[in-house]
Scaffold this active site. Sequence first.
Site, PDB file in Angstrom:
ATOM      1  N   ASP A 103       0.805  -1.217   0.000  1.00 10.61           N
ATOM      2  CA  ASP A 103       0.000   0.000   0.000  1.00 10.61           C
ATOM      3  C   ASP A 103       0.838   1.267   0.000  1.00 10.61           C
ATOM      4  OD1 ASP A 103       1.006  -0.384   2.522  1.00 10.61           O
ATOM      5  OD2 ASP A 103      -0.814   0.197   3.579  1.00 10.61           O
ATOM      6  N   LYS A 125       4.402   1.404  16.009  1.00  9.20           N
ATOM      7  CA  LYS A 125       3.320   2.292  16.462  1.00  9.20           C
ATOM      8  C   LYS A 125       3.436   2.684  17.949  1.00  9.20           C
ATOM      9  CE  LYS A 125       0.384   0.872  12.729  1.00  9.20           C
ATOM     10  NZ  LYS A 125       0.872  -0.416  12.220  1.00  9.20           N
ATOM     11  N   ASP A 163       1.952   6.097   2.501  1.00  9.09           N
ATOM     12  CA  ASP A 163       1.235   4.855   2.789  1.00  9.09           C
ATOM     13  C   ASP A 163      -0.234   5.170   2.530  1.00  9.09           C
ATOM     14  OD1 ASP A 163      -0.551   3.257   4.327  1.00  9.09           O
ATOM     15  OD2 ASP A 163       1.062   2.597   5.612  1.00  9.09           O
TER      16      ASP A 163
HETATM   17  N1  GDD Z   1      -0.322 -11.439   2.815  1.00 11.89           N
HETATM   18  C1  GDD Z   1      -0.558 -10.705   3.902  1.00 11.89           C
HETATM   19  N2  GDD Z   1      -0.997 -11.318   5.037  1.00 11.89           N
HETATM   20  N3  GDD Z   1      -0.381  -9.371   3.831  1.00 11.89           N
HETATM   21  C2  GDD Z   1      -0.633  -8.658   4.952  1.00 11.89           C
HETATM   22  C3  GDD Z   1      -1.083  -9.222   6.155  1.00 11.89           C
HETATM   23  C4  GDD Z   1      -1.263 -10.654   6.195  1.00 11.89           C
HETATM   24  O1  GDD Z   1      -1.656 -11.253   7.197  1.00 11.89           O
HETATM   25  N4  GDD Z   1      -1.237  -8.231   7.064  1.00 11.89           N
HETATM   26  C5  GDD Z   1      -0.891  -7.087   6.445  1.00 11.89           C
HETATM   27  N5  GDD Z   1      -0.534  -7.333   5.158  1.00 11.89           N
HETATM   28  C6  GDD Z   1      -0.070  -6.371   4.162  1.00 11.89           C
HETATM   29  C7  GDD Z   1      -1.055  -5.245   3.916  1.00 11.89           C
HETATM   30  O2  GDD Z   1      -1.922  -5.564   2.825  1.00 11.89           O
HETATM   31  C8  GDD Z   1      -0.128  -4.082   3.570  1.00 11.89           C
HETATM   32  O3  GDD Z   1       0.215  -4.060   2.200  1.00 11.89           O
HETATM   33  C9  GDD Z   1       1.145  -4.389   4.352  1.00 11.89           C
HETATM   34  O4  GDD Z   1       1.084  -5.778   4.689  1.00 11.89           O
HETATM   35  C10 GDD Z   1       1.287  -3.552   5.619  1.00 11.89           C
HETATM   36  O5  GDD Z   1       0.102  -3.648   6.392  1.00 11.89           O
HETATM   37  P1  GDD Z   1      -0.665  -2.361   6.917  1.00 11.89           P
HETATM   38  O6  GDD Z   1      -1.879  -2.841   7.629  1.00 11.89           O
HETATM   39  O7  GDD Z   1      -0.835  -1.378   5.820  1.00 11.89           O
HETATM   40  O8  GDD Z   1       0.365  -1.840   8.012  1.00 11.89           O
HETATM   41  P2  GDD Z   1       0.578  -0.365   8.523  1.00 11.89           P
HETATM   42  O9  GDD Z   1       0.502   0.614   7.420  1.00 11.89           O
HETATM   43  O10 GDD Z   1      -0.282  -0.139   9.701  1.00 11.89           O
HETATM   44  O11 GDD Z   1       2.114  -0.450   9.057  1.00 11.89           O
HETATM   45  C11 GDD Z   1       3.123  -1.020   8.244  1.00 11.89           C
HETATM   46  O12 GDD Z   1       3.525  -0.114   7.228  1.00 11.89           O
HETATM   47  C12 GDD Z   1       4.167   1.092   7.689  1.00 11.89           C
HETATM   48  C13 GDD Z   1       4.622   1.864   6.483  1.00 11.89           C
HETATM   49  O13 GDD Z   1       3.571   2.079   5.630  1.00 11.89           O
HETATM   50  C14 GDD Z   1       4.316  -1.387   9.133  1.00 11.89           C
HETATM   51  O14 GDD Z   1       5.207  -2.108   8.353  1.00 11.89           O
HETATM   52  C15 GDD Z   1       4.987  -0.133   9.705  1.00 11.89           C
HETATM   53  O15 GDD Z   1       6.144  -0.511  10.428  1.00 11.89           O
HETATM   54  C16 GDD Z   1       5.378   0.784   8.577  1.00 11.89           C
HETATM   55  O16 GDD Z   1       5.966   1.987   9.093  1.00 11.89           O
HETATM   56 MG    MG Z   2      -0.145   0.564   5.483  1.00 10.86          MG
END
Ligand code: GDD
Ligand code: MG
Length: 360
Positions: free
Chosen positions: A105, A156, A216
Amino acid sequence: MKAVILVGGKGTRLRPLTCKTPKAAIPILNRPALEHMLRYLEGHGIHDVILATGHLADSIDGILKSIQIDIRTLPVLETMPLGTAGAVKNASRYLDDAFVVLNGDIVTGIDLSEMARLHRQVRPRVTMALTPVDNPTMYGVVETTDCGLVKKFVEKPGWDRVTTNLINAGIYIIEPAVLDYVAESTMVMFEDYVFPRLLEQGEPVLAYPSDAYWIDVGTPEKYLKVNQDLLGQTQTGAVVQGEAVIDPGARLEGPVLIGPECVIAAGAHIRGPSVIGPQCRIAAGAAIEASVLWDNVTIGERSKVKTSIIASNCRVEEDCYLEQCVLGRGVTIGRGNSLDWGARIWPDSLVGCAPPASSH
Ligand code: GDD
Ligand code: MG
């Protein structure tokens, strides 16, 4: 180098847009988000991509068919959510050398080729891209040492634990041995488990900080912003894709992208930065400002839509006012309604016509 894109998340914060559409399929400038990611990877010489899919995985095949690109893609499905690291472990039979993992994303200009060059030169366990943000509490906060290694990773944190504005940008180059930290068929996150464990064990994790564009696309606000940022980078006026019928009496102002087969009536006013998806119909006297419409959306006469996102197949009837709204797919807003300040309407809902103003 192969890449694994994580596209299995539920996209909870983007609901109702993601109730029926995986995050990878939501359109950015009228093309699926996944296409932007694949083009980014192609631009850095990556031609083998594994898609770690889960939530709404079936629609990923359809999206892939619609993308014309010279990249081999292999969807690998999880039958239950395995988390970011578990998802990669689930695809480990396809990974032999160092590989790149990307959150699906993000939209970014981070120089992945340079990052890979550095990784090959230093050969740490992981190289992690970092980016500066205003509010680190929504991300993984990363402290580094003077020689550029990651010292601490906190996912977070509250403001009281924020020590830097550098956060995990969601792009890692990983040596296969790191997957030994991840149990098979178990929910494991890189962020909460694998990275802290690697650091505890003294394994080298290299930081790759970058000031390049990065976002993001995790919330409706960020979704609007990425469309508007990319529009602003590519155009100043109106761009019409394919055949569209735009009445000479319609006004298009600022960066506006109009998808194929749209019909825009006389007296309609579209003010950028706005994106209108394919096959939309904007009636006479309607006004759209700083908004994104997906495909097959109808906006009725004199209705105004401001800073809103309207998913596919929605119909907004005459004399409505929508500000800061997010409509899921297939919503109908009856004549004369006024919705604002963060209204989110679930897919296929019908908001009936507003009663006429009382005469006494
Ligand atoms: N296949 C799979 N399975 N993908 C997953 C799963 C899972 O169980 N859970 C999450 N994802 C994918 C989501 O679709 C997304 O593309 C990515 O992993 C990160 O998940 P988010 O839910 O968007 O996390 P976030 O934005 O709260 O936090 C993450 O991204 C940040 C930067 O954008 C973390 O990695 C943070 O540390 C980071 O700063
Ligand atoms: Mg994200």
